[in-house]
Enzyme design. Structure first.
Site, PDB file in Angstrom:
ATOM      1  N   ASP A   1      -2.668  -0.650   5.756  1.00 15.82           N
ATOM      2  CA  ASP A   1      -3.079  -0.133   7.064  1.00 15.82           C
ATOM      3  C   ASP A   1      -4.595  -0.170   7.247  1.00 15.82           C
ATOM      4  O   ASP A   1      -5.078   0.244   8.299  1.00 15.82           O
ATOM      5  CB  ASP A   1      -2.571   1.307   7.269  1.00 15.82           C
ATOM      6  CG  ASP A   1      -3.205   2.278   6.304  1.00 15.82           C
ATOM      7  OD1 ASP A   1      -3.244   1.977   5.092  1.00 15.82           O
ATOM      8  OD2 ASP A   1      -3.691   3.342   6.747  1.00 15.82           O
TER       9      ASP A   1
ATOM     10  N   ASP B   1       0.835  -1.201   0.000  1.00 13.45           N
ATOM     11  CA  ASP B   1       0.000   0.000   0.000  1.00 13.45           C
ATOM     12  C   ASP B   1       0.876   1.260   0.000  1.00 13.45           C
ATOM     13  O   ASP B   1       2.049   1.215   0.391  1.00 13.45           O
ATOM     14  CB  ASP B   1      -0.868  -0.050   1.262  1.00 13.45           C
ATOM     15  CG  ASP B   1      -1.825   1.115   1.382  1.00 13.45           C
ATOM     16  OD1 ASP B   1      -2.265   1.649   0.346  1.00 13.45           O
ATOM     17  OD2 ASP B   1      -2.135   1.485   2.535  1.00 13.45           O
TER      18      ASP B   1
ATOM     19  N   ASP C   1      -0.554   4.994   0.923  1.00 14.52           N
ATOM     20  CA  ASP C   1      -0.915   5.905   2.015  1.00 14.52           C
ATOM     21  C   ASP C   1      -0.970   5.175   3.352  1.00 14.52           C
ATOM     22  O   ASP C   1      -1.711   4.201   3.524  1.00 14.52           O
ATOM     23  CB  ASP C   1      -2.278   6.555   1.737  1.00 14.52           C
ATOM     24  CG  ASP C   1      -2.259   7.357   0.450  1.00 14.52           C
ATOM     25  OD1 ASP C   1      -1.175   7.858   0.085  1.00 14.52           O
ATOM     26  OD2 ASP C   1      -3.317   7.479  -0.190  1.00 14.52           O
TER      27      ASP C   1
HETATM   28 MG   LIG Z   1      -3.383   2.913   3.206  1.00 11.60          MG
END
Ligand SMILES: [Mg+2]
Length: 187
Positions: free
Chosen positions: A144, A22, A24
């Site tokens: 996340d 990922d 961000d």
């Molecule tokens: Mg993310």
């Protein structure tokens, strides 16, 4: 194994485990941008304890405005330790950078430019800008967000960010830093 970048993926994809990484909140430290933009608009920098455990939109009510601004993604700081570890992961694994970016069309050129600037060893073939990550197939996902990890079929690494820090009821392997990822995947 010597990996020839000129070979099409089909020649080496069976030899290496594939990782979906990922952007961000994993490669890009977007919380630093949230803090900075929030301070710019409201005149006070929030303290970490004010946002810990809260959804991003709850912690930063103007977040939707921030992420539509030109330059938000282009100027996001790099997550500490990510460049060196990802470079080495890129030698051992088939790495793809997977970002749910199409919701924010202005982010697409910014994200590609950002990757080229900070992770020049990542080729355009390794960049996947998508909507939903449910379609992603790989051996390992580093993310996340539970919405991306929960439906993933392979090994899942949850990268600690303020919004997920209090959630202990999950089946993912939590990593607090890129040093944790290094310990798990490179040793
Ligand atoms: Mg993310």
């Amino acid at each position: 194994m010597i990996r020839n970048k000129l070979l099409p993926c089909k020649y080496y994809q069976k030899l290496m485990k594939r990782i979906a990484v990922d952007m961000d909140g994993v490669l890009a430290d977007v919380y630093e941008q949230f803090y900075a933009y929030d301070e710019r608009d409201f005149g006070r920098r929030k303290q970490p304890e004010e946002v810990m455990g809260m959804h991003e939109a709850e912690a930063f009510p103007s977040i939707r405005k921030f992420i539509y601004e030109n330059g938000f993604f282009l100027n996001t700081p790099v997550m500490q330790g990510s460049q060196d570890v990802l470079k080495r992961l890129n030698e051992k694994y088939e790495v793809f950078i997977v970002s749910s970016a199409t919701e924010f069309p202005q982010s697409l050129p910014e994200k590609q430019s950002w990757l080229g600037q900070h992770f020049p060893f990542i080729t355009w073939q390794q960049m996947v800008f998508c909507g939903s990550k449910h379609i992603i197939s790989a051996d390992i996902m580093i993310d996340d967000q539970f919405r991306n990890l929960d439906s993933f079929k392979g090994q899942t690494l949850l990268f600690t960010q303020p919004h997920n820090i209090n959630n202990r009821e999950h089946q993912h392997t939590r990593v607090d830093s890129w040093q944790d990822i290094e310990r798990l995947l490179l040793r």
